[in-house]
Design a protein around this motif. Structure first.
Motif, PDB file in Angstrom:
ATOM      1  N   LEU A  87      77.714  48.108  52.723  1.00 58.31           N
ATOM      2  CA  LEU A  87      77.750  46.830  52.024  1.00 58.31           C
ATOM      3  C   LEU A  87      78.656  46.933  50.806  1.00 58.31           C
ATOM      4  CD1 LEU A  87      73.907  46.098  52.032  1.00 58.31           C
ATOM      5  CD2 LEU A  87      75.613  44.921  53.430  1.00 58.31           C
ATOM      6  N   ASP A  88      79.367  45.850  50.525  1.00 63.04           N
ATOM      7  CA  ASP A  88      80.138  45.752  49.295  1.00 63.04           C
ATOM      8  C   ASP A  88      79.980  44.344  48.728  1.00 63.04           C
ATOM      9  OD1 ASP A  88      81.926  44.042  50.666  1.00 63.04           O
ATOM     10  OD2 ASP A  88      83.185  45.725  51.257  1.00 63.04           O
ATOM     11  N   GLU A 145      77.501  49.143  41.729  1.00 61.67           N
ATOM     12  CA  GLU A 145      78.520  48.183  41.329  1.00 61.67           C
ATOM     13  C   GLU A 145      78.628  47.019  42.316  1.00 61.67           C
ATOM     14  OE1 GLU A 145      78.800  51.850  39.378  1.00 61.67           O
ATOM     15  OE2 GLU A 145      78.979  51.504  41.548  1.00 61.67           O
ATOM     16  N   ASP A 146      78.172  47.238  43.548  1.00 58.91           N
ATOM     17  CA  ASP A 146      78.303  46.215  44.587  1.00 58.91           C
ATOM     18  C   ASP A 146      77.042  45.392  44.805  1.00 58.91           C
ATOM     19  OD1 ASP A 146      80.991  46.616  45.233  1.00 58.91           O
ATOM     20  OD2 ASP A 146      80.516  48.305  46.541  1.00 58.91           O
ATOM     21  N   PHE A 147      76.025  45.605  43.969  1.00 53.71           N
ATOM     22  CA  PHE A 147      74.844  44.741  44.068  1.00 53.71           C
ATOM     23  C   PHE A 147      75.266  43.284  43.912  1.00 53.71           C
ATOM     24  CE2 PHE A 147      71.813  48.263  42.593  1.00 53.71           C
ATOM     25  CZ  PHE A 147      71.213  48.368  43.848  1.00 53.71           C
ATOM     26  N   PRO A 148      74.710  42.374  44.706  1.00 53.40           N
ATOM     27  CA  PRO A 148      75.037  40.966  44.541  1.00 53.40           C
ATOM     28  C   PRO A 148      74.377  40.408  43.282  1.00 53.40           C
ATOM     29  CG  PRO A 148      73.279  41.207  46.140  1.00 53.40           C
ATOM     30  CD  PRO A 148      73.737  42.596  45.805  1.00 53.40           C
ATOM     31  N   PRO A 149      74.864  39.283  42.762  1.00 53.60           N
ATOM     32  CA  PRO A 149      74.197  38.646  41.619  1.00 53.60           C
ATOM     33  C   PRO A 149      72.753  38.323  41.983  1.00 53.60           C
ATOM     34  CG  PRO A 149      76.347  37.654  42.019  1.00 53.60           C
ATOM     35  CD  PRO A 149      76.061  38.544  43.196  1.00 53.60           C
ATOM     36  N   ALA A 150      71.822  38.763  41.155  1.00 52.35           N
ATOM     37  CA  ALA A 150      70.403  38.621  41.481  1.00 52.35           C
ATOM     38  C   ALA A 150      69.721  37.629  40.559  1.00 52.35           C
ATOM     39  CB  ALA A 150      69.692  39.970  41.386  1.00 52.35           C
TER      40      ALA A 150
END
Length: 363
Positions: A87-88, A145-150
């Motif tokens: 995932l990115d 760094e690639d976590f989506p906006p939560a």
């Protein structure tokens, strides 16, 4: 003598460095003033939170090896890397879906519900405060760094396989809101999370945010990060509801039929239940779900399907990495309970996506 003194000095410096690193990873614990605020709660006694189950450890009943076996990886790990989808930042929709689940390994998930995004128990490193302990069987399918906006970062309790300083700090820099059990906010604050971004919940407390409702549910477990702080913070399960969709998150818990059925009556039915299936052992029968209990728990809470959590990544129960999922799938088939176990990183939409039994072809 000079060499001996130099060696002793180096050892002392190394020990001091390790101790400092450990304390940094552990984070702060609630102080006396904070603990006093919990005394009004029926489940807080003698300065500590309490479980209804007996969550004590019985070494004489432990199976799978000695205590030293916890530090073994090869004995219990898969022979080949587990399948995963990387995932990115571009892997996620600009607007979160109505209901979708991404398993990141163990108990870490990214959840989309009612067009809201929740990151659950994000742990991308090892399950310990010091390097080399409780190693992962493989790398995570995503970087911090690639976590989506939560919309929310949701934490079930403060054990190291559920609460990780590095992930908390990475998400805090983005201004994420954290929903955590009572007392866990102390650690978050010591890691730089602003107080206004922390929302502590006790059992049956509710937090609402932009149409998302999160209710903390009772669980049968315990908490500790530094040995001297046992049960000074709470441990939660959760129910999530948004846009007419519902998810149950068991967190770490032992089996309690009355508790699960009450959750089902008050908050169900659920589109899916994220239920722990691993880390059980006869030596600690009250603090984790055995495979048959995990299946029953899904029936008790009235969920349409079981999405396995707390498995496949760490040696925490002294049994093979796939023993639990194989047992759960067999028992679920016998009891007409649907199991959906996506590979790490796969986007799974309950009621739409079909999953395969990918573990059956691995050793």
């Amino acid at each position: 003598m000079k060499m001996i003194l130099i060696s002793l000095l180096l050892l002392a410096l190394a020990a001091a460095g390790a101790a400092g690193y450990f304390l940094c990873q552990a984070g702060a614990a609630p102080d006396a003033e904070q603990l006093k605020q919990f005394e009004r709660l029926a489940y807080f006694k003698n300065g500590r939170f309490t479980a209804e189950n007996d969550v004590s450890v019985h070494p004489e009943k432990m199976t799978g090896g000695s205590t030293f076996s916890f530090f073994s990886v090869k004995k219990y790990a898969p022979d080949t890397p587990l399948p995963q989808k990387k995932l990115d930042k571009n892997s996620f929709p600009q607007t979160p879906g109505e209901l979708a689940v991404y398993w990141l390994g163990h108990s870490s998930f990214i959840l989309e519900i009612g067009a809201r995004c929740i990151i659950l128990d994000p742990v991308l490193g090892n399950a310990a405060p010091l390097p080399g302990l409780f190693k992962r069987y493989g790398q995570a399918p995503i970087t911090r760094e690639d976590f989506p906006p939560a919309d929310i970062v949701l934490i079930t309790h403060n054990h190291y396989d559920h609460l990780e300083r590095a992930s908390v700090r990475a998400l805090a820099k983005r201004g994420a809101a954290f929903v955590v059990p009572l007392g866990v906010g102390a650690a978050l604050k010591s890691w730089g999370v602003k107080a206004q971004h922390i929302h502590e919940l006790g059992w049956n407390d509710t937090f609402t945010h932009n149409g998302l409702t999160i209710t903390a549910q009772r669980a049968e477990h315990y908490s500790s990060r530094r040995g001297t702080d046992k049960n000074k913070t709470l441990w939660n399960g959760y129910t999530l509801e948004a846009g007419g969709r519902k998810i149950y998150v068991s967190g770490d818990t032992g089996y309690n039929e009355r508790l699960f059925k009450e959750i089902g009556r008050r908050h169900g039915p659920f589109d899916a239940a994220l239920v722990e299936i691993d880390a059980w052992n006869p030596g600690w029968p009250g603090m984790h779900l055995f495979p048959a209990q995990a299946v029953r728990a899904v029936q008790d809470v009235n969920a349409k399907q079981l999405i396995p959590a707390h498995w496949g990544l760490f040696n925490l129960g002294l049994h093979r990495w796939d023993e639990s999922i194989r047992a759960v799938q067999r028992l679920a088939d016998e009891n007409n309970v649907r199991v959906s176990a996506p590979v790490m990183g796969e986007r799974f939409e309950p009621g739409k996506t079909l999953t395969r039994r990918w573990w059956e072809n691995l050793n």
